[in-house]
Write a protein that holds these residues in place. Structure first.
Motif, PDB file in Angstrom:
ATOM      1  N   LEU A 170     -28.985  -4.380 -25.933  1.00 23.95           N
ATOM      2  CA  LEU A 170     -28.078  -5.328 -25.275  1.00 23.95           C
ATOM      3  C   LEU A 170     -28.719  -6.699 -25.172  1.00 23.95           C
ATOM      4  CD1 LEU A 170     -25.370  -5.731 -23.859  1.00 23.95           C
ATOM      5  CD2 LEU A 170     -26.441  -5.000 -21.716  1.00 23.95           C
ATOM      6  N   ALA A 171     -30.012  -6.709 -24.854  1.00 23.56           N
ATOM      7  CA  ALA A 171     -30.700  -8.009 -24.752  1.00 23.56           C
ATOM      8  C   ALA A 171     -30.756  -8.692 -26.108  1.00 23.56           C
ATOM      9  CB  ALA A 171     -32.120  -7.800 -24.194  1.00 23.56           C
ATOM     10  N   ALA A 172     -31.049  -7.871 -27.130  1.00 21.48           N
ATOM     11  CA  ALA A 172     -31.114  -8.441 -28.472  1.00 21.48           C
ATOM     12  C   ALA A 172     -29.745  -8.949 -28.899  1.00 21.48           C
ATOM     13  CB  ALA A 172     -31.627  -7.385 -29.462  1.00 21.48           C
ATOM     14  N   ARG A 173     -28.738  -8.189 -28.534  1.00 20.09           N
ATOM     15  CA  ARG A 173     -27.378  -8.589 -28.908  1.00 20.09           C
ATOM     16  C   ARG A 173     -26.983  -9.872 -28.175  1.00 20.09           C
ATOM     17  NH1 ARG A 173     -24.110  -8.746 -33.001  1.00 20.09           N
ATOM     18  NH2 ARG A 173     -21.878  -8.669 -32.390  1.00 20.09           N
ATOM     19  N   THR A 174     -27.370  -9.906 -26.890  1.00 25.82           N
ATOM     20  CA  THR A 174     -27.061 -11.102 -26.089  1.00 25.82           C
ATOM     21  C   THR A 174     -27.744 -12.324 -26.680  1.00 25.82           C
ATOM     22  OG1 THR A 174     -26.812  -9.749 -24.093  1.00 25.82           O
ATOM     23  CG2 THR A 174     -27.217 -12.125 -23.799  1.00 25.82           C
ATOM     24  N   ALA A 175     -29.002 -12.171 -27.068  1.00 25.72           N
ATOM     25  CA  ALA A 175     -29.738 -13.293 -27.671  1.00 25.72           C
ATOM     26  C   ALA A 175     -29.062 -13.737 -28.974  1.00 25.72           C
ATOM     27  CB  ALA A 175     -31.192 -12.913 -27.918  1.00 25.72           C
ATOM     28  N   ALA A 176     -28.628 -12.745 -29.759  1.00 24.96           N
ATOM     29  CA  ALA A 176     -27.966 -13.072 -31.019  1.00 24.96           C
ATOM     30  C   ALA A 176     -26.663 -13.824 -30.773  1.00 24.96           C
ATOM     31  CB  ALA A 176     -27.711 -11.797 -31.823  1.00 24.96           C
ATOM     32  N   LEU A 177     -25.904 -13.370 -29.772  1.00 20.97           N
ATOM     33  CA  LEU A 177     -24.640 -14.029 -29.457  1.00 20.97           C
ATOM     34  C   LEU A 177     -24.871 -15.449 -28.960  1.00 20.97           C
ATOM     35  CD1 LEU A 177     -22.686 -11.073 -27.752  1.00 20.97           C
ATOM     36  CD2 LEU A 177     -22.269 -12.111 -30.003  1.00 20.97           C
ATOM     37  N   ARG A 178     -25.947 -15.552 -28.121  1.00 21.91           N
ATOM     38  CA  ARG A 178     -26.268 -16.909 -27.647  1.00 21.91           C
ATOM     39  C   ARG A 178     -26.622 -17.836 -28.821  1.00 21.91           C
ATOM     40  NH1 ARG A 178     -29.979 -15.479 -22.329  1.00 21.91           N
ATOM     41  NH2 ARG A 178     -28.206 -14.969 -20.922  1.00 21.91           N
ATOM     42  N   GLY A 179     -27.374 -17.296 -29.777  1.00 21.45           N
ATOM     43  CA  GLY A 179     -27.701 -18.092 -30.966  1.00 21.45           C
ATOM     44  C   GLY A 179     -26.452 -18.474 -31.740  1.00 21.45           C
ATOM     45  N   GLN A 180     -25.561 -17.467 -31.880  1.00 23.86           N
ATOM     46  CA  GLN A 180     -24.319 -17.761 -32.572  1.00 23.86           C
ATOM     47  C   GLN A 180     -23.487 -18.811 -31.826  1.00 23.86           C
ATOM     48  OE1 GLN A 180     -22.334 -14.011 -33.120  1.00 23.86           O
ATOM     49  NE2 GLN A 180     -23.827 -13.262 -34.653  1.00 23.86           N
ATOM     50  N   LEU A 181     -23.529 -18.731 -30.466  1.00 20.97           N
ATOM     51  CA  LEU A 181     -22.787 -19.680 -29.651  1.00 20.97           C
ATOM     52  C   LEU A 181     -23.344 -21.094 -29.839  1.00 20.97           C
ATOM     53  CD1 LEU A 181     -20.555 -20.108 -27.578  1.00 20.97           C
ATOM     54  CD2 LEU A 181     -22.222 -19.606 -25.770  1.00 20.97           C
ATOM     55  N   ARG A 182     -24.713 -21.179 -29.845  1.00 21.85           N
ATOM     56  CA  ARG A 182     -25.318 -22.489 -30.070  1.00 21.85           C
ATOM     57  C   ARG A 182     -24.947 -23.028 -31.452  1.00 21.85           C
ATOM     58  NH1 ARG A 182     -29.757 -20.006 -27.588  1.00 21.85           N
ATOM     59  NH2 ARG A 182     -30.702 -19.629 -29.629  1.00 21.85           N
ATOM     60  N   ASP A 183     -24.995 -22.102 -32.437  1.00 20.80           N
ATOM     61  CA  ASP A 183     -24.620 -22.534 -33.787  1.00 20.80           C
ATOM     62  C   ASP A 183     -23.168 -22.997 -33.831  1.00 20.80           C
ATOM     63  OD1 ASP A 183     -27.143 -21.927 -34.596  1.00 20.80           O
ATOM     64  OD2 ASP A 183     -26.602 -19.967 -35.467  1.00 20.80           O
ATOM     65  N   THR A 184     -22.297 -22.246 -33.123  1.00 25.61           N
ATOM     66  CA  THR A 184     -20.885 -22.619 -33.096  1.00 25.61           C
ATOM     67  C   THR A 184     -20.697 -23.988 -32.431  1.00 25.61           C
ATOM     68  OG1 THR A 184     -20.249 -20.279 -33.013  1.00 25.61           O
ATOM     69  CG2 THR A 184     -18.608 -21.915 -32.329  1.00 25.61           C
ATOM     70  N   ALA A 185     -21.445 -24.209 -31.322  1.00 27.54           N
ATOM     71  CA  ALA A 185     -21.353 -25.490 -30.623  1.00 27.54           C
ATOM     72  C   ALA A 185     -21.820 -26.627 -31.536  1.00 27.54           C
ATOM     73  CB  ALA A 185     -22.175 -25.452 -29.337  1.00 27.54           C
ATOM     74  N   GLN A 186     -22.912 -26.389 -32.235  1.00 26.60           N
ATOM     75  CA  GLN A 186     -23.414 -27.422 -33.159  1.00 26.60           C
ATOM     76  C   GLN A 186     -22.413 -27.689 -34.277  1.00 26.60           C
ATOM     77  OE1 GLN A 186     -27.206 -25.903 -34.414  1.00 26.60           O
ATOM     78  NE2 GLN A 186     -28.254 -26.406 -32.471  1.00 26.60           N
ATOM     79  N   GLN A 187     -21.854 -26.577 -34.781  1.00 23.48           N
ATOM     80  CA  GLN A 187     -20.864 -26.738 -35.836  1.00 23.48           C
ATOM     81  C   GLN A 187     -19.618 -27.475 -35.321  1.00 23.48           C
ATOM     82  OE1 GLN A 187     -20.137 -22.788 -37.285  1.00 23.48           O
ATOM     83  NE2 GLN A 187     -22.161 -22.613 -38.287  1.00 23.48           N
ATOM     84  N   GLY A 188     -19.251 -27.161 -34.049  1.00 24.78           N
ATOM     85  CA  GLY A 188     -18.113 -27.861 -33.448  1.00 24.78           C
ATOM     86  C   GLY A 188     -18.387 -29.360 -33.297  1.00 24.78           C
ATOM     87  N   GLU A 189     -19.614 -29.701 -32.854  1.00 25.50           N
ATOM     88  CA  GLU A 189     -19.982 -31.109 -32.723  1.00 25.50           C
ATOM     89  C   GLU A 189     -19.991 -31.796 -34.081  1.00 25.50           C
ATOM     90  OE1 GLU A 189     -20.921 -34.667 -30.991  1.00 25.50           O
ATOM     91  OE2 GLU A 189     -20.274 -32.771 -30.059  1.00 25.50           O
ATOM     92  N   ALA A 190     -20.536 -31.070 -35.067  1.00 28.52           N
ATOM     93  CA  ALA A 190     -20.542 -31.625 -36.423  1.00 28.52           C
ATOM     94  C   ALA A 190     -19.115 -31.829 -36.931  1.00 28.52           C
ATOM     95  CB  ALA A 190     -21.309 -30.699 -37.361  1.00 28.52           C
ATOM     96  N   LEU A 191     -18.253 -30.856 -36.570  1.00 29.63           N
ATOM     97  CA  LEU A 191     -16.856 -30.966 -36.986  1.00 29.63           C
ATOM     98  C   LEU A 191     -16.181 -32.173 -36.324  1.00 29.63           C
ATOM     99  CD1 LEU A 191     -14.474 -29.785 -38.526  1.00 29.63           C
ATOM    100  CD2 LEU A 191     -14.002 -28.301 -36.556  1.00 29.63           C
ATOM    101  N   ARG A 192     -16.490 -32.369 -35.010  1.00 30.50           N
ATOM    102  CA  ARG A 192     -15.912 -33.530 -34.319  1.00 30.50           C
ATOM    103  C   ARG A 192     -16.387 -34.836 -34.950  1.00 30.50           C
ATOM    104  NH1 ARG A 192     -16.791 -30.184 -29.861  1.00 30.50           N
ATOM    105  NH2 ARG A 192     -18.805 -31.167 -29.430  1.00 30.50           N
ATOM    106  N   ARG A 193     -17.717 -34.871 -35.253  1.00 31.96           N
ATOM    107  CA  ARG A 193     -18.240 -36.078 -35.901  1.00 31.96           C
ATOM    108  C   ARG A 193     -17.601 -36.282 -37.272  1.00 31.96           C
ATOM    109  NH1 ARG A 193     -23.289 -34.224 -33.823  1.00 31.96           N
ATOM    110  NH2 ARG A 193     -23.824 -33.430 -35.908  1.00 31.96           N
ATOM    111  N   ALA A 194     -17.433 -35.180 -37.998  1.00 33.04           N
ATOM    112  CA  ALA A 194     -16.815 -35.273 -39.317  1.00 33.04           C
ATOM    113  C   ALA A 194     -15.361 -35.751 -39.203  1.00 33.04           C
ATOM    114  CB  ALA A 194     -16.879 -33.929 -40.035  1.00 33.04           C
ATOM    115  N   THR A 195     -14.665 -35.240 -38.151  1.00 33.25           N
ATOM    116  CA  THR A 195     -13.277 -35.654 -37.940  1.00 33.25           C
ATOM    117  C   THR A 195     -13.195 -37.149 -37.613  1.00 33.25           C
ATOM    118  OG1 THR A 195     -12.722 -33.424 -37.144  1.00 33.25           O
ATOM    119  CG2 THR A 195     -11.197 -35.236 -36.595  1.00 33.25           C
ATOM    120  N   ALA A 196     -14.125 -37.595 -36.733  1.00 32.19           N
ATOM    121  CA  ALA A 196     -14.147 -39.025 -36.381  1.00 32.19           C
ATOM    122  C   ALA A 196     -14.461 -39.879 -37.608  1.00 32.19           C
ATOM    123  CB  ALA A 196     -15.178 -39.280 -35.275  1.00 32.19           C
ATOM    124  N   GLU A 197     -15.423 -39.441 -38.399  1.00 28.10           N
ATOM    125  CA  GLU A 197     -15.763 -40.174 -39.624  1.00 28.10           C
ATOM    126  C   GLU A 197     -14.588 -40.191 -40.592  1.00 28.10           C
ATOM    127  OE1 GLU A 197     -18.193 -42.407 -42.154  1.00 28.10           O
ATOM    128  OE2 GLU A 197     -18.468 -41.793 -40.050  1.00 28.10           O
TER     129      GLU A 197
END
Length: 336
Positions: A23-50
């Motif tokens: 469960l801890a490993a899974r939680t860490a993986a999900l958190r990593g995926q969440l961070r990646d998703t957030a970064q991708q979302g920010e990149a997407l927002r920047r790409a949309t603005a550009e």
């Protein structure tokens, strides 16, 4: 039994530990995926603005391109219109008569202060303001006399007047020798510029200037061959009093030696004496008509010139009584 329970408890504990680790490993993986998703979302927002910025720039570029294309089309239309105008002008020039000029040279001579320039401009340019004139060294004036159309040719007849200053009589004689001159205007006066009465000393000075020995240089063979008219204009007649005939006779009497010297050449060239005033314009219309009559060929007359000459001939020769009352100095032009 106790052993079995212990084993079961141990196995349960081990399973819980493994589950917690997973469960801890899974939680860490999900958190990593969440961070990646957030970064991708920010990149997407920047790409949309550009992308929105690029779209705005593209729209601006399209608008600018549209304006440039519109301006280019307008320039092309202007060039086409200009070319059509050029083509029209060429067609007009093809059908219009060819313009040529025929020039007749007239020299004005006299000592300083006789009013040569005023007289010249009065008949060459009647609208000139004589109050702005200064002393003359050498000036050239032109007056278009007539336009005559003949088939495909339009001829412009021009009087070219050379006004020589009094201190340049030698240069004027040189022009008479070197150039073809069609008319010669000698200007003398009866008084200085500010004079109110006849100046006999000044008259004698001018008679000496044009004594018979000097006149020979003005009436050389080249001059006599080309010259059609010689006019002696006795200026500033307003210093004389009397009737028009009396003023004319008195002025001629004062300049009799010079008149006699000029009339020696009347068998070779037309000579005439006029008495008048350049300042007031009296006699100048007779001067223009006479020069036209003697110098300009009859085929060079046009309707406007004939009308002008008719007006000059019909102009009154005597100043009206109202004019005499308005000005104390009487102006009369001479008659031959």
């Amino acid at each position: 039994m106790t052993v079995e329970l212990s084993i079961l408890f141990g196995l349960g504990t081990l399973g819980c530990g493994a589950g917690m680790a997973w469960l801890a490993a899974r939680t860490a993986a999900l958190r990593g995926q969440l961070r990646d998703t957030a970064q991708q979302g920010e990149a997407l927002r920047r790409a949309t603005a550009e992308l929105d910025h690029l779209r705005a720039e593209l729209a601006y570029d399209r608008e600018s391109l549209g304006r440039v294309q519109s301006e280019e089309r307008q320039k092309v239309e202007w060039l086409d219109a200009q070319q059509r105008e050029i083509d029209w002008l060429r067609r007009e020039l093809d059908v219009r008569p060819k313009l040529t000029q025929k020039r007749y040279r007239i020299l004005t001579l006299g000592i300083k202060g006789t009013g040569k320039t005023s007289l010249t401009l009065k008949w060459a340019n009647p609208l000139v303001d004589l109050g702005k004139l200064q002393g003359t060294k050498i000036e050239r004036y032109e007056r278009t006399v007539s336009h005559v159309s003949n088939k495909d040719e339009l001829t412009e007849h021009i009087f070219e007047i050379g006004d020589w200053g009094g201190e340049h009589l030698v240069e004027a004689q040189h022009e008479l020798v070197m150039e073809e001159v069609h008319g010669l205007l000698l200007v003398v006066d009866l008084a200085a510029n500010d004079g109110r009465q006849v100046d006999l000393a000044r008259i004698e000075e001018q008679i000496r200037e044009f004594q018979p020995q000097s006149l020979r240089y003005f009436f050389g063979s080249k001059t006599l061959a080309a010259c059609k008219a010689v006019v002696l204009f006795i200026n500033k007649s307003d210093v004389l009093a009397g009737t028009p005939a009396e003023i004319d006779a008195e002025a001629r009497k004062l300049y009799r030696p010079l008149i006699d010297g000029i009339e020696r050449f009347k068998n070779h060239v037309d000579t005439r004496v006029l008495v008048g005033s350049a300042s007031y314009g009296h006699g100048t219309h007779h001067l223009f008509s006479h020069l036209v009559e003697r110098i300009l060929p009859k085929h060079a007359y046009d309707g406007q010139l004939l009308q002008r000459i008719k007006q000059d001939v019909s102009a009154p020769a005597v100043v009206s009584q109202a004019a005499r009352l308005a000005a104390p100095r009487v102006e009369l032009n001479g008659q031959e």
